[in-house]
Motif scaffolding. Structure first.
Motif, PDB file in Angstrom:
ATOM      1  N   PHE A  14      15.454   4.177  -7.708  1.00 43.98           N
ATOM      2  CA  PHE A  14      15.110   3.045  -8.547  1.00 43.98           C
ATOM      3  C   PHE A  14      13.810   2.598  -8.161  1.00 43.98           C
ATOM      4  CE2 PHE A  14      15.367  -1.460  -8.860  1.00 43.98           C
ATOM      5  CZ  PHE A  14      15.607  -1.622 -10.455  1.00 43.98           C
ATOM      6  N   LEU A  15      13.422   2.286  -6.899  1.00 44.71           N
ATOM      7  CA  LEU A  15      12.138   1.533  -6.353  1.00 44.71           C
ATOM      8  C   LEU A  15      10.947   2.625  -6.629  1.00 44.71           C
ATOM      9  CD1 LEU A  15      13.265   0.156  -2.831  1.00 44.71           C
ATOM     10  CD2 LEU A  15      12.849  -1.329  -5.073  1.00 44.71           C
ATOM     11  N   GLY A  16      11.274   3.571  -6.362  1.00 43.68           N
ATOM     12  CA  GLY A  16       9.935   4.450  -6.702  1.00 43.68           C
ATOM     13  C   GLY A  16       9.644   4.544  -8.232  1.00 43.68           C
ATOM     14  N   GLN A  17      10.622   4.658  -9.139  1.00 43.62           N
ATOM     15  CA  GLN A  17      10.330   4.435 -10.265  1.00 43.62           C
ATOM     16  C   GLN A  17       9.595   3.406 -10.913  1.00 43.62           C
ATOM     17  OE1 GLN A  17      14.119   5.333 -12.135  1.00 43.62           O
ATOM     18  NE2 GLN A  17      13.943   7.477 -12.013  1.00 43.62           N
ATOM     19  N   ARG A  18      10.006   2.352 -10.281  1.00 38.44           N
ATOM     20  CA  ARG A  18       9.282   0.862 -10.484  1.00 38.44           C
ATOM     21  C   ARG A  18       8.101   0.773  -9.884  1.00 38.44           C
ATOM     22  NH1 ARG A  18      13.843   1.140 -12.162  1.00 38.44           N
ATOM     23  NH2 ARG A  18      12.854   2.069 -13.977  1.00 38.44           N
ATOM     24  N   VAL A  19       7.513   1.483  -8.879  1.00 38.47           N
ATOM     25  CA  VAL A  19       6.277   1.481  -8.056  1.00 38.47           C
ATOM     26  C   VAL A  19       5.459   2.326  -9.119  1.00 38.47           C
ATOM     27  CG1 VAL A  19       4.914   2.483  -6.337  1.00 38.47           C
ATOM     28  CG2 VAL A  19       7.049   1.308  -5.737  1.00 38.47           C
ATOM     29  N   GLU A  20       6.069   3.277  -9.542  1.00 42.98           N
ATOM     30  CA  GLU A  20       4.929   4.214 -10.467  1.00 42.98           C
ATOM     31  C   GLU A  20       4.430   3.514 -11.659  1.00 42.98           C
ATOM     32  OE1 GLU A  20       7.561   7.841 -11.222  1.00 42.98           O
ATOM     33  OE2 GLU A  20       6.569   8.961  -9.637  1.00 42.98           O
ATOM     34  N   GLN A  21       5.791   2.753 -12.098  1.00 44.30           N
ATOM     35  CA  GLN A  21       5.296   1.920 -13.533  1.00 44.30           C
ATOM     36  C   GLN A  21       4.205   0.955 -13.467  1.00 44.30           C
ATOM     37  OE1 GLN A  21       9.315   0.376 -14.368  1.00 44.30           O
ATOM     38  NE2 GLN A  21       9.765   2.178 -15.775  1.00 44.30           N
ATOM     39  N   ALA A  22       4.593   0.377 -11.773  1.00 42.34           N
ATOM     40  CA  ALA A  22       3.425  -0.809 -11.665  1.00 42.34           C
ATOM     41  C   ALA A  22       2.161  -0.097 -11.484  1.00 42.34           C
ATOM     42  CB  ALA A  22       3.820  -1.397 -10.366  1.00 42.34           C
ATOM     43  N   GLU A  23       2.130   1.063 -10.766  1.00 45.68           N
ATOM     44  CA  GLU A  23       0.842   1.795 -10.673  1.00 45.68           C
ATOM     45  C   GLU A  23       0.162   2.171 -12.057  1.00 45.68           C
ATOM     46  OE1 GLU A  23       1.252   3.608  -6.336  1.00 45.68           O
ATOM     47  OE2 GLU A  23       1.939   4.752  -8.087  1.00 45.68           O
ATOM     48  N   LYS A  24       1.000   2.595 -13.043  1.00 43.74           N
ATOM     49  CA  LYS A  24       0.434   2.918 -14.364  1.00 43.74           C
ATOM     50  C   LYS A  24       0.086   1.684 -15.149  1.00 43.74           C
ATOM     51  CE  LYS A  24       3.347   6.960 -14.932  1.00 43.74           C
ATOM     52  NZ  LYS A  24       4.468   7.613 -15.643  1.00 43.74           N
ATOM     53  N   LEU A  25       0.561   0.536 -14.596  1.00 43.25           N
ATOM     54  CA  LEU A  25       0.035  -0.666 -15.395  1.00 43.25           C
ATOM     55  C   LEU A  25      -1.151  -1.214 -14.807  1.00 43.25           C
ATOM     56  CD1 LEU A  25       3.524  -2.297 -15.883  1.00 43.25           C
ATOM     57  CD2 LEU A  25       1.966  -1.399 -17.382  1.00 43.25           C
ATOM     58  N   GLY A  26      -1.736  -0.629 -13.597  1.00 43.12           N
ATOM     59  CA  GLY A  26      -2.815  -0.853 -12.780  1.00 43.12           C
ATOM     60  C   GLY A  26      -2.643  -1.940 -11.910  1.00 43.12           C
ATOM     61  N   ILE A  27      -1.489  -2.185 -11.370  1.00 39.00           N
ATOM     62  CA  ILE A  27      -1.090  -3.160 -10.412  1.00 39.00           C
ATOM     63  C   ILE A  27      -1.712  -2.422  -9.076  1.00 39.00           C
ATOM     64  CG2 ILE A  27       0.683  -4.358  -9.242  1.00 39.00           C
ATOM     65  CD1 ILE A  27       2.078  -4.448 -11.936  1.00 39.00           C
ATOM     66  N   GLN A  29      -1.998  -1.740  -5.084  1.00 41.61           N
ATOM     67  CA  GLN A  29      -0.997  -1.341  -3.706  1.00 41.61           C
ATOM     68  C   GLN A  29      -0.732  -3.110  -2.870  1.00 41.61           C
ATOM     69  OE1 GLN A  29       0.630   1.493  -2.961  1.00 41.61           O
ATOM     70  NE2 GLN A  29       0.052   1.780  -4.893  1.00 41.61           N
ATOM     71  N   ASP A  30      -1.719  -3.686  -2.842  1.00 44.20           N
ATOM     72  CA  ASP A  30      -1.530  -4.900  -2.304  1.00 44.20           C
ATOM     73  C   ASP A  30      -0.450  -5.624  -3.041  1.00 44.20           C
ATOM     74  OD1 ASP A  30      -2.961  -4.253  -0.210  1.00 44.20           O
ATOM     75  OD2 ASP A  30      -4.963  -5.170  -0.686  1.00 44.20           O
ATOM     76  N   THR A  31      -0.599  -5.803  -4.324  1.00 42.11           N
ATOM     77  CA  THR A  31       0.296  -6.675  -5.140  1.00 42.11           C
ATOM     78  C   THR A  31       1.670  -5.911  -5.116  1.00 42.11           C
ATOM     79  OG1 THR A  31      -1.527  -7.116  -6.400  1.00 42.11           O
ATOM     80  CG2 THR A  31       0.682  -7.333  -7.605  1.00 42.11           C
ATOM     81  N   ILE A  32       1.785  -4.692  -5.117  1.00 44.65           N
ATOM     82  CA  ILE A  32       3.073  -4.038  -5.142  1.00 44.65           C
ATOM     83  C   ILE A  32       3.816  -4.430  -3.800  1.00 44.65           C
ATOM     84  CG2 ILE A  32       3.997  -1.728  -4.953  1.00 44.65           C
ATOM     85  CD1 ILE A  32       1.945  -0.756  -7.145  1.00 44.65           C
ATOM     86  N   ALA A  33       3.074  -4.200  -2.739  1.00 45.46           N
ATOM     87  CA  ALA A  33       3.569  -4.429  -1.330  1.00 45.46           C
ATOM     88  C   ALA A  33       4.036  -5.788  -1.330  1.00 45.46           C
ATOM     89  CB  ALA A  33       2.628  -4.056  -0.217  1.00 45.46           C
ATOM     90  N   GLU A  34       3.237  -6.887  -1.752  1.00 47.57           N
ATOM     91  CA  GLU A  34       3.614  -8.225  -1.689  1.00 47.57           C
ATOM     92  C   GLU A  34       4.962  -8.607  -2.363  1.00 47.57           C
ATOM     93  OE1 GLU A  34       3.983 -12.113  -0.571  1.00 47.57           O
ATOM     94  OE2 GLU A  34       2.587 -10.530   0.212  1.00 47.57           O
ATOM     95  N   LEU A  35       4.923  -7.934  -3.715  1.00 49.44           N
ATOM     96  CA  LEU A  35       6.231  -7.820  -4.615  1.00 49.44           C
ATOM     97  C   LEU A  35       7.561  -7.246  -3.811  1.00 49.44           C
ATOM     98  CD1 LEU A  35       5.034  -6.912  -8.161  1.00 49.44           C
ATOM     99  CD2 LEU A  35       5.986  -9.128  -7.447  1.00 49.44           C
ATOM    100  N   ALA A  36       7.279  -5.879  -2.922  1.00 48.79           N
ATOM    101  CA  ALA A  36       8.360  -5.437  -2.254  1.00 48.79           C
ATOM    102  C   ALA A  36       8.793  -6.569  -1.146  1.00 48.79           C
ATOM    103  CB  ALA A  36       7.884  -4.159  -1.510  1.00 48.79           C
ATOM    104  N   TYR A  37       7.748  -7.403  -0.433  1.00 51.46           N
ATOM    105  CA  TYR A  37       7.875  -8.471   0.479  1.00 51.46           C
ATOM    106  C   TYR A  37       8.832  -9.349  -0.137  1.00 51.46           C
ATOM    107  CZ  TYR A  37       7.265 -12.001   3.891  1.00 51.46           C
ATOM    108  OH  TYR A  37       7.560 -13.126   4.518  1.00 51.46           O
ATOM    109  N   GLU A  38       8.361  -9.749  -1.232  1.00 53.38           N
ATOM    110  CA  GLU A  38       9.421 -10.868  -1.848  1.00 53.38           C
ATOM    111  C   GLU A  38      10.773 -10.349  -2.174  1.00 53.38           C
ATOM    112  OE1 GLU A  38       7.056 -12.584  -5.030  1.00 53.38           O
ATOM    113  OE2 GLU A  38       5.411 -12.992  -3.938  1.00 53.38           O
ATOM    114  N   ILE A  39      10.865  -9.176  -2.602  1.00 57.45           N
ATOM    115  CA  ILE A  39      12.280  -8.469  -3.208  1.00 57.45           C
ATOM    116  C   ILE A  39      13.064  -8.482  -1.535  1.00 57.45           C
ATOM    117  CG2 ILE A  39      13.420  -6.497  -3.877  1.00 57.45           C
ATOM    118  CD1 ILE A  39      11.048  -6.171  -5.720  1.00 57.45           C
TER     119      ILE A  39
END
Length: 84
Positions: A14-27, A29-39
């Motif tokens: 589930f997380l992997g799919q969300r990460v892939e979606q975020a990357e496709k949207l141009g988000i 890695q730092d933003t993705i990592a910060e979101l992971a921290y908040e989660i």
């Protein structure tokens, strides 16, 4: 969401799919990592771990300082990407 967090393999996928979606949207890695921290903070405060893997992560999160929690979050993103 509760079904997803009960099985660690499902959670990683589930997380992997969300990460892939975020990357496709141009988000970034730092933003993705910060979101992971908040989660991670949210799960620590609101979700009782449903299995041993999630319990271990919760315990690691609980003893980690802020920098270590950011590292855990980045590692979870990396792990998730490898399981997408």
């Amino acid at each position: 969401m509760s079904t997803v967090v009960q099985n660690f393999d499902v959670w990683k996928k589930f997380l992997g799919q969300r990460v892939e979606q975020a990357e496709k949207l141009g988000i970034s890695q730092d933003t993705i990592a910060e979101l992971a921290y908040e989660i991670g903070d949210f799960l620590d405060e609101k979700v009782d771990p449903a299995n041993h893997s999630n319990r271990a992560l919760k315990e690691l999160w609980g003893v980690a300082d802020e920098n270590e929690r950011h590292t855990i979050a980045r590692l979870m993103v990396k792990l998730a990407k490898s399981n997408a």
